[in-house]
Design a protein around this motif. Sequence first.
Motif, PDB file in Angstrom:
ATOM      1  N   UNK A  90      23.523  37.511 132.872  1.00 57.67           N
ATOM      2  CA  UNK A  90      23.744  38.959 132.853  1.00 57.67           C
ATOM      3  C   UNK A  90      24.615  39.346 131.667  1.00 57.67           C
ATOM      4  N   UNK A  91      25.629  38.537 131.371  1.00 56.83           N
ATOM      5  CA  UNK A  91      26.474  38.811 130.210  1.00 56.83           C
ATOM      6  C   UNK A  91      25.709  38.737 128.916  1.00 56.83           C
ATOM      7  N   UNK A  92      24.769  37.799 128.818  1.00 60.19           N
ATOM      8  CA  UNK A  92      23.931  37.714 127.629  1.00 60.19           C
ATOM      9  C   UNK A  92      23.087  38.970 127.472  1.00 60.19           C
ATOM     10  N   UNK A  93      22.518  39.444 128.577  1.00 64.31           N
ATOM     11  CA  UNK A  93      21.688  40.651 128.529  1.00 64.31           C
ATOM     12  C   UNK A  93      22.504  41.872 128.128  1.00 64.31           C
ATOM     13  N   UNK A  94      23.780  41.904 128.494  1.00 65.09           N
ATOM     14  CA  UNK A  94      24.629  43.058 128.206  1.00 65.09           C
ATOM     15  C   UNK A  94      25.228  43.011 126.800  1.00 65.09           C
ATOM     16  N   UNK A  95      25.137  41.873 126.145  1.00 61.30           N
ATOM     17  CA  UNK A  95      25.831  41.694 124.870  1.00 61.30           C
ATOM     18  C   UNK A  95      25.459  42.767 123.849  1.00 61.30           C
ATOM     19  N   UNK A  96      24.175  43.079 123.751  1.00 60.43           N
ATOM     20  CA  UNK A  96      23.741  44.059 122.766  1.00 60.43           C
ATOM     21  C   UNK A  96      24.229  45.466 123.056  1.00 60.43           C
TER      22      UNK A  96
END
Length: 419
Positions: free
Chosen positions: A228-234
């Motif tokens: 989820x953190x990866x998806x939110x990074x952008x």
Amino acid sequence: MLGNALRMMGDVQQFFVDTYREMGPAYRVRALNQAFVILAGERANRFLLEHGDEVFSSEESFGGLNREFGMRVHVLRGRPHRHLRKVLAGGLSRDLLAARWDEVVAETERTFDEWRGEKALPVVDSFQRLAAAQLSIALTGASSAGRFETLRKAFELVLDVTIAGKWPSATLKWPAYRRARAEILDFARAALEERQAFPRTEGRRDLLDQALDAVDENGEPYPMEVRAGMALQGYFAGINTLAYLYSFMLHALLRNPEVAARVTAEADEAPLTFERLRAMPAAQGLTLETLRVYPPAPGSARTVVEDFDFEGYRIEQGRRVLVATSVPHQLPEHFPDPGRFDIGRDFATARKASVYAPFSVGSHTCLGAGMTEVLSVATMAMLLRRLTITPAHPDRPLRITATPGPNPGKRFQVRVGGR
């Protein structure tokens, strides 16, 4: 009681430059409840580049992003950090922007058409919304428009609490924030679950695909909170860094009409394809010079994990350190006549020498720097092709605020007309 807080609340980049000239390459500052050792100058940048992984940790400064939103890449060191950066880089690349170029252009032009006729357009807010929409399309295809206010407030509060130290940590226990955090994480998980249920069969793999397939350095799947953190990074980067850069670029164009004329003429020459962006030296120079004068990351906050010596000083374990990586941007030995806005500077040589560092230096350099630079060239070119911009308050000076990142603030407003 206040220490250096008042001076650091405004133009923090200028504060670092002034204190470097006054105090030298290593000195202490105190702001409210925080104390830092500041390292500045060319040798400080070189030290961070060559020894940062050995003597520094970013856990104390950026651990809040990991605890609250699973953004683990900000706190890892060594092999785990290099591995996760490599995974994320595939989902934040310029090639992904190229693959969805037509959709990004359509959304950007639609937004600019909505701005026409505004007599006092709030620049930072408007660019934040645009940047979030652009990155939604380019990185994931999942629109964040309906959750924009929630995303912005929650991300900015986390930065103000964990990095800037503006508010106590207890602030993150407020019910309103906890609800916003839960909504954001639900949004990320839902986007991942939808992609898993309906995988893409064609086109370039994006950030969601990377997050779903990612495994750690030992080949084990990352837990859901990290995905989820990866998806939110952008989204996290776009709401702030990209929007603030757009805002400063617009300010630079308004203050430098000769630069605006050159970039406008270049943008008008031919259809604005993705391939043309590499052949637009004036627009590229505008982006790079704006990053020199108004760097999005004037310093890199770290904690010392191993005693070291720097410029005759002993810096001890446990100290909070801020490497003011952008101080060389304002030194004439690196950038002649640094007060002049010059889009023709030799940025490539300065970058190789680590004296041009708008996104820091070393292993924790901003992952989205490449996409940020390309998107900013494209966005300003599209704006100049489509709109005319004049200051809403010509006599009002720019007032830079330091948190959650250096930006022109709410007072920066413009009049918008069509071309």
